[in-house]
Design a protein around this motif. Structure first.
Motif, short mmCIF file in Angstrom:
data_model
loop_
_atom_site.label_atom_id
_atom_site.label_comp_id
_atom_site.label_asym_id
_atom_site.label_seq_id
_atom_site.Cartn_x
_atom_site.Cartn_y
_atom_site.Cartn_z
N ALA A 89 15.21 11.74 -14.00
CA ALA A 89 15.58 13.11 -14.35
C ALA A 89 14.50 14.09 -13.89
O ALA A 89 14.81 15.16 -13.34
CB ALA A 89 15.80 13.22 -15.85
N ASP A 90 13.26 13.73 -14.12
CA ASP A 90 12.15 14.59 -13.65
C ASP A 90 12.17 14.73 -12.14
O ASP A 90 11.94 15.82 -11.60
CB ASP A 90 10.81 14.01 -14.10
N ARG A 91 12.46 13.65 -11.44
CA ARG A 91 12.52 13.70 -9.98
C ARG A 91 13.67 14.59 -9.51
O ARG A 91 13.53 15.33 -8.53
CB ARG A 91 12.66 12.29 -9.41
N LEU A 92 14.79 14.53 -10.20
CA LEU A 92 15.93 15.38 -9.85
C LEU A 92 15.54 16.85 -9.94
O LEU A 92 15.90 17.65 -9.07
CB LEU A 92 17.11 15.08 -10.77
N ILE A 145 4.17 14.14 -2.19
CA ILE A 145 3.99 13.11 -3.22
C ILE A 145 5.24 12.26 -3.39
O ILE A 145 5.17 11.03 -3.44
CB ILE A 145 3.59 13.78 -4.55
N THR A 146 6.39 12.90 -3.45
CA THR A 146 7.64 12.14 -3.65
C THR A 146 7.99 11.30 -2.43
O THR A 146 8.69 10.30 -2.55
CB THR A 146 8.81 13.09 -3.97
N ARG A 147 7.47 11.73 -1.27
CA ARG A 147 7.75 10.97 -0.04
C ARG A 147 7.21 9.55 -0.12
O ARG A 147 7.76 8.63 0.49
CB ARG A 147 7.12 11.71 1.14
N ALA A 191 0.83 -1.21 0.00
CA ALA A 191 0.00 0.00 0.00
C ALA A 191 0.87 1.25 0.00
O ALA A 191 1.91 1.31 0.68
CB ALA A 191 -0.91 0.01 1.22
N THR A 192 0.44 2.24 -0.76
CA THR A 192 1.11 3.54 -0.77
C THR A 192 0.07 4.62 -1.07
O THR A 192 -1.12 4.33 -1.23
CB THR A 192 2.24 3.59 -1.81
N LEU A 193 0.51 5.87 -1.11
CA LEU A 193 -0.41 6.98 -1.38
C LEU A 193 -0.85 6.96 -2.84
O LEU A 193 -0.04 6.84 -3.75
CB LEU A 193 0.27 8.31 -1.06
#
Length: 418
Positions: free
Chosen positions: A307-310, A287-289, A262-264
């Protein structure tokens, strides 16, 4: 003596004077006696009506003064006792109201989460609420005024409501744009509560594997079908399903462990909340958490996604205040991911066995330079890319790349002022 009590007593005294007929006013009586004395010096008569009236006034005044002095301690003690009794009763009512509110909010939280009482009592939410209730019940024992104690009970009761607010309640109540200070508190509270309940959903669901396993197809869990549960499913599973749906929980199948995880549910979170309620940096952090791009030393998705996360991490570092509790964590994640892009690691090196830059890494560089040309990270990666291009993308003998420093908007403004 209490000022209000003294004022009341003086008012009674004044009213008593007013009730006396005008002809018995002391000053008038004295003046009248003097006038009589002047007019009848030869006849020293005693005017008994005036004297009687004057004596009456003196007696009334004496009685009232005695009431204000000699009898006042007893009356004051009685009044204080009455006031103390009312104050104790009010404090008692406030505590009973807080306890009733606790029971109501607890039942509501259990229903909204889809938990039985046994499961709910294992949550951090329940334990923290229980400790808060114990604190409220201990307030009468403290050596402070009842007025102060009532304030503490009322404040603690409000905090108890916040503690027992489930993630779905928090999302639905997130309407007005929050300041950064408010967002800091809200996001931290929401993350803690969501992380509190996610493992419990997993544990309970995996006790009902026989009911959800048929919805796994080609190694993937069909949550849409799961949400349309059949009538022969146990009532507890129905209740749990509602809690999962309401609290923005996304389920996925782990084939290696043969269990649901389970996650968000980011899409549901964005749908149910006001899009402009959270500042961008805080929404990105939340969100990234719940969606890490690095797990067990490896990228979980594609290099383009990484790359988008960076770039998201750079946005967060520029948005989050210098004193944000999340800043250290985001900086760590940014540094780690940047090192993946420029130096690789044991599990995913960026150079192949011939020390040539891997094609998908080169493509990720070009993607960043094209899509994020004005970012600080992109400017640094451009230097890295140009250095590699000059040597035909072959790893130089000494290849160590440092992570760029990303400043927050507050720090940048401070530098501009200087």
């Amino acid at each position: 003596m209490d000022d209000k009590m003294l004022e009341k007593r003086m008012e009674l005294l004044n009213q008593s004077y007013k009730k006396i007929p005008d002809q018995t006013n002391p000053s008038d009586i004295i003046q009248a006696i003097k006038q009589e004395g002047k007019s009848q010096k030869k006849r020293p008569l005693i005017h008994w009506p005036y004297v009687a009236s004057f004596i009456g006034v003196l007696l009334i005044g004496a009685v009232l003064i005695l009431q204000l002095t000699m009898d006042e301690p007893g009356r004051q003690n009685g009044d204080q006792a009455d006031f103390a009794g009312e104050s104790d009763q009010r404090l008692h009512r406030e505590i009973e109201d807080a306890k009733a509110q606790y029971e109501l909010r607890k039942i509501q939280a259990m229903e909204r989460l889809g938990f039985t009482e046994v499961i709910f009592n294992s949550t951090v939410i329940a334990r923290e609420a229980g400790r808060h209730l114990t604190y409220i019940e201990s307030i009468p024992k403290r050596d402070f005024s009842n007025e102060r104690k009532v304030e503490w009970v009322q404040r603690a009761s409000e905090e108890l409501d916040q503690i027992l607010a489930t993630p779905d309640v928090m999302m639905k109540n997130l309407k007005a744009p929050l300041t950064k200070e408010e967002a800091e508190v809200w996001v931290d509270d929401f993350i803690q509560k969501e992380q509190d309940v996610l493992p419990l959903y997993e544990d309970v669901l995996n006790d009902y594997k026989e009911y959800w396993k048929p919805h796994v197809e080609d190694g993937k869990f069909n949550m849409k079908e799961f949400n349309h549960m059949k009538n022969d499913y146990p009532p507890k599973l129905w209740l749990l399903r509602d809690g999962i749906f309401n609290n923005a929980v996304k389920l996925s199948y782990n084939s290696e462990a043969d269990r649901l995880e389970a996650t968000l549910d980011v899409d549901y979170f964005r749908m149910i909340t006001n899009r402009d309620a959270l500042p961008e940096g805080y929404e990105l952090y939340l969100i990234t958490r719940f969606d890490p791009v690095i797990q067990a030393g490896e990228l979980t998705g594609t290099w383009k996604e990484a790359a988008d996360r960076l770039m998201d991490y750079e946005k967060m570092l520029k948005e989050l205040p210098d004193n944000s509790r999340f800043r250290v964590e985001v900086k760590h994640e940014y540094n780690l991911l940047y090192q993946y892009f420029t130096n690789g690691n044991v599990y995913q090196p960026i150079f192949n066995e011939s020390d040539e830059l891997k094609s998908h890494v080169e493509e990720a560089y070009r993607y960043i330079l094209k899509e994020y040309p004005d970012y600080t990270t992109s400017l640094h990666l451009k230097e890295v890319y140009e250095e590699l291009r000059r040597v035909n993308f072959v790893k130089p003998d000494r290849w160590v790349q440092k992570t760029p420093v990303i400043l927050s908007s507050e720090t940048e403004e401070l530098y501009k002022e200087r």
